[in-house]
Design an enzyme around this catalytic site. Structure first.
Site, mmCIF file in Angstrom:
data_model
loop_
_atom_site.group_PDB
_atom_site.id
_atom_site.type_symbol
_atom_site.label_atom_id
_atom_site.label_comp_id
_atom_site.label_asym_id
_atom_site.label_seq_id
_atom_site.Cartn_x
_atom_site.Cartn_y
_atom_site.Cartn_z
ATOM 1 N N HIS A 177 0.839 -1.206 0.000
ATOM 2 C CA HIS A 177 0.000 0.000 0.000
ATOM 3 C C HIS A 177 0.874 1.257 0.000
ATOM 4 C CE1 HIS A 177 -3.626 2.389 1.108
ATOM 5 N NE2 HIS A 177 -2.724 3.156 1.712
ATOM 6 N N GLU A 178 1.823 1.298 0.928
ATOM 7 C CA GLU A 178 2.695 2.471 1.024
ATOM 8 C C GLU A 178 3.625 2.582 -0.182
ATOM 9 O OE1 GLU A 178 2.132 4.711 3.121
ATOM 10 O OE2 GLU A 178 0.728 3.555 4.329
ATOM 11 N N HIS A 193 1.869 4.641 -2.845
ATOM 12 C CA HIS A 193 2.008 6.086 -2.622
ATOM 13 C C HIS A 193 3.425 6.552 -2.975
ATOM 14 C CE1 HIS A 193 -1.879 6.499 -0.790
ATOM 15 N NE2 HIS A 193 -1.587 5.755 0.255
#
Length: 358
Positions: free
Chosen positions: A19-20, A23
């Protein structure tokens, strides 16, 4: 026990990392300065610096974060922590659509991860399909009245060839309440029956009663493994990811409508229990669960709640339409509300987890 603990750490850590990473990757692609990329919260267990970014593995593996320059309105570009960056590295200097891409990249990365996991599972194991063999006939149902019996293998319905059990449901639904001509194989002989479906009530996946046309048969449970190949596995993985995403969204809606009891909401403890249980079944079971959790994480983060990615997207859409950012006071108030809602959800989920243990 040790293998279960490792599985829990790898699944939770892996999903958060991906997920990170979403980003992080898109932010870097748009030239945004990254101060920190951390997997987990709390004290750093291990860290190193490459370029201008510090990478950390922190003690609590229940989250993670990417610290971008200018991500917050209070982030002063002239502060000591930003000494290696310039105003051009700021997140806020990017166009709204670029910031939307950066924010959306996390949840999209989780959906992409689920797709990749399903793809790998289908390539390695193929896909199991229920065979169209009748395992039970409900008494006094249209199938029973027509003469269908347990063990019958359905070959066609009103001229439509039946290969798997789902084809039976599709054919019945397509014809509505019209009379069906069902060809079955019984003990090596082909037999034809005329069956008129009845509008009956049954429970759906969420426990709701729904009316649908049925003939009153259940599958025998026999399956066939289908080898899909590399491209076929990708198509099946895409379909599975989409189906599970739609199901997850419907689940959130049913939770809000209170069709699904709030007591069923689970948190980190429940997730850990599920991963531990699947670890006993083997790697395939763990990966399948990881894909499902990844989809849930992606959908959850897209909810239009301030502090979640979805909330940030709503604010950026507003900025795109109006031509200026959301007022500072509104932003501050919405973030406080978002934090309150998120903390309430976390406390409630943990309370449910503990209650299930007692």
């Amino acid at each position: 026990m040790l293998s279960s603990a490792i599985a829990i750490i790898l699944v939770l850590g892996g999903l958060i990392f991906f997920h990170e990473l979403g980003h992080f990757s898109v932010a870097r692609a748009f030239g945004v300065g990254i101060r920190t990329f951390s997997l987990g919260f709390g004290p750093a267990l291990y860290k190193f610096k490459r370029g201008r970014t510090e990478y950390k593995l922190s003690a609590i593996p229940l989250g993670g974060y990417v610290s971008m320059v200018g991500e917050s309105p209070d982030d002063d570009i002239n502060s000591p922590e930003n000494s290696e960056f310039t105003e051009e590295d700021s997140f806020t200097k990017r166009k709204p659509w670029q910031r939307m891409c950066i924010v959306a990249a996390g949840p999209i990365a989780n959906l992409l991860l689920a797709f990749l996991i399903y793809w790998a599972l289908f390539v390695a194991n193929g896909q199991f399909q229920l065979l169209p063999e009748i395992g039970a006939v409900r008494p006094d149902s249209p199938a029973a009245i027509a003469g269908l019996e347990k063990g019958d293998s359905v070959l066609s319905i009103s001229g439509t060839k039946i290969k798997y059990w789902e084809d039976i449901s599709d054919s019945i639904a397509k014809h509505g309440g019209k009379e069906l001509t069902i060809l079955v194989n019984r003990d090596g002989k082909d037999l034809t029956f005329k069956v008129t479906p009845s509008l009956l009530s049954r429970k759906n996946l969420f426990g709701e009663d729904e009316k649908t046309y049925l003939i009153g048969v259940q599958a025998a449970g026999k399956t066939e493994n289908i080898s899909l190949g590399f491209i076929g596995s990708a198509a099946a993985a895409l379909d599975q990811t989409w189906s599970m995403t739609v199901l997850t969204v419907e689940g959130f809606i049913k939770l809000i409508e209170r069709v699904i009891p709030a007591e069923t909401v689970g948190g980190p403890i429940m997730i850990a229990q599920l991963v531990s249980q699947q670890a006993e079944q083997g790697l395939v079971a763990v990966l399948a669960l990881a894909a499902l959790i990844s989809i849930n994480l992606g959908v959850l983060n897209l909810l239009p709640v301030p502090v979640l990615d979805g909330g940030h997207l709503v604010m950026l859409v507003y900025e795109t339409i109006v031509g200026k950012p959301v007022p500072a006071k509104v932003m501050d108030y919405s973030i406080r509300v978002g934090i309150f809602l998120l903390l309430t959800l976390m406390v409630w989920a943990t309370f449910n987890d503990v209650s299930r243990l007692l």
